[in-house]
Write an enzyme that holds these catalytic residues in place. Sequence first.
Site, PDB file in Angstrom:
ATOM      1  CE  LYS A   1      -3.675  -2.458   2.354  1.00 17.02           C
ATOM      2  NZ  LYS A   1      -4.202  -2.894   3.648  1.00 17.02           N
TER       3      LYS A   1
ATOM      4  CD  GLN B   1      -3.688  -4.723   6.639  1.00 23.02           C
ATOM      5  OE1 GLN B   1      -3.784  -3.705   5.974  1.00 23.02           O
ATOM      6  NE2 GLN B   1      -3.952  -5.911   6.138  1.00 23.02           N
TER       7      GLN B   1
ATOM      8  CG  ASP C   1     -10.261  -1.123   4.706  1.00 19.67           C
ATOM      9  OD1 ASP C   1      -9.872  -1.576   3.614  1.00 19.67           O
ATOM     10  OD2 ASP C   1      -9.655  -1.287   5.771  1.00 19.67           O
TER      11      ASP C   1
HETATM   12  N1  GUN Z   1      -6.642  -7.465   5.744  1.00 14.67           N
HETATM   13  C1  GUN Z   1      -6.788  -8.204   4.618  1.00 14.67           C
HETATM   14  N2  GUN Z   1      -7.460  -7.517   3.688  1.00 14.67           N
HETATM   15  C2  GUN Z   1      -7.741  -6.306   4.228  1.00 14.67           C
HETATM   16  C3  GUN Z   1      -8.414  -5.150   3.744  1.00 14.67           C
HETATM   17  O1  GUN Z   1      -8.900  -5.076   2.609  1.00 14.67           O
HETATM   18  N3  GUN Z   1      -8.490  -4.103   4.612  1.00 14.67           N
HETATM   19  C4  GUN Z   1      -7.985  -4.159   5.863  1.00 14.67           C
HETATM   20  N4  GUN Z   1      -8.130  -3.087   6.642  1.00 14.67           N
HETATM   21  N5  GUN Z   1      -7.344  -5.216   6.339  1.00 14.67           N
HETATM   22  C5  GUN Z   1      -7.241  -6.278   5.518  1.00 14.67           C
END
Ligand code: GUN
Length: 303
Positions: free
Chosen positions: A52, A96, A119
């Site tokens: 990211k 996350q 998200d």
């Molecule tokens: N962990 C795995 N996929 C995701 C996601 O799309 N967003 C978040 N915040 N955590 C994750």
Amino acid sequence: MQLLDGKGIAATIRAELNVEIRALTGEVGRPPGLAVVLAGEDKPSRTYVRNKERACAEVGIRSETLYLPADVGQDELLALIDALNTRPDVDGILVQLPLPGGLDSRVCLERIDPSKDVDGFHPVNMGRLMLGLPGLRPCTPAGVMEMLKRCSLTPAGKRAVVLGRSNIVGKPLAVMLGAKGIDATVTVCHSASPDSAAYCKDADFVFPAMGRPESVRGDMLKPGAVVVDIGISVTDRGLRGDADFASISAVASAASPVPGGVGPMTIAMLMGNTVQAFKARCRPKCRPFSGNLRKLNLWHMPT
Ligand code: GUN
């Protein structure tokens, strides 16, 4: 068989976003800002967060990662989210997942200001998706929809089977596929479905999202089906999707690989959501969630 090249499509989207972000940064006087909260030492989470950060740097989003120890208290995490909610230079907040044991992810996700919820997991944004209203959409299902669109695969009038009913992928994807204007006829199969294989065999589009590596095989598909593989698992043979790519390749008309399929699309959608949140916050005269980005990520929404 058509390869659904998520890696290549995501690179195109990032390049498009970079052009838009450069113009917006000049107009607003600062770049969009994304804050990622990472608690604990989960290895895959560290990899996701690094990817990211890399994508943010490429498109021109200012990113910051806030590292917290695995034993961080719930109150401390909520106080951090409160602080990010009020920071004017932070447009997007991502906590996350999975959170370390002892932390309640539902409470944390609900604490995020819905206008910064890049998200798309907040109940307000999930509810808006359900109602067909504009809002921030969960990145993985949005990435799947954008992939279909950019590959000219239209599910209208077709049978779509979503394998898995998670809040992050299965549920929102089913809503997007069945929304007005997309018009698939959607079936959601899950761990308690006795006859998932029969539904798969009948489906024009199959979306495996169970997290069970290589469990969808060619003999489960209708010839010519489209398979968008959303599963990703670390196995002793490396990263694997939920579909057995070699066997489905002989039957499907189109399929996405793992890695290089839905994963990069998810991150591109996160970049898009951050820009969308930035625009909605910094250009209050604009209708929220409108503008050029309507062409990206929002095609399943009414305008
Ligand atoms: N962990 C795995 N996929 C995701 C996601 O799309 N967003 C978040 N915040 N955590 C994750």
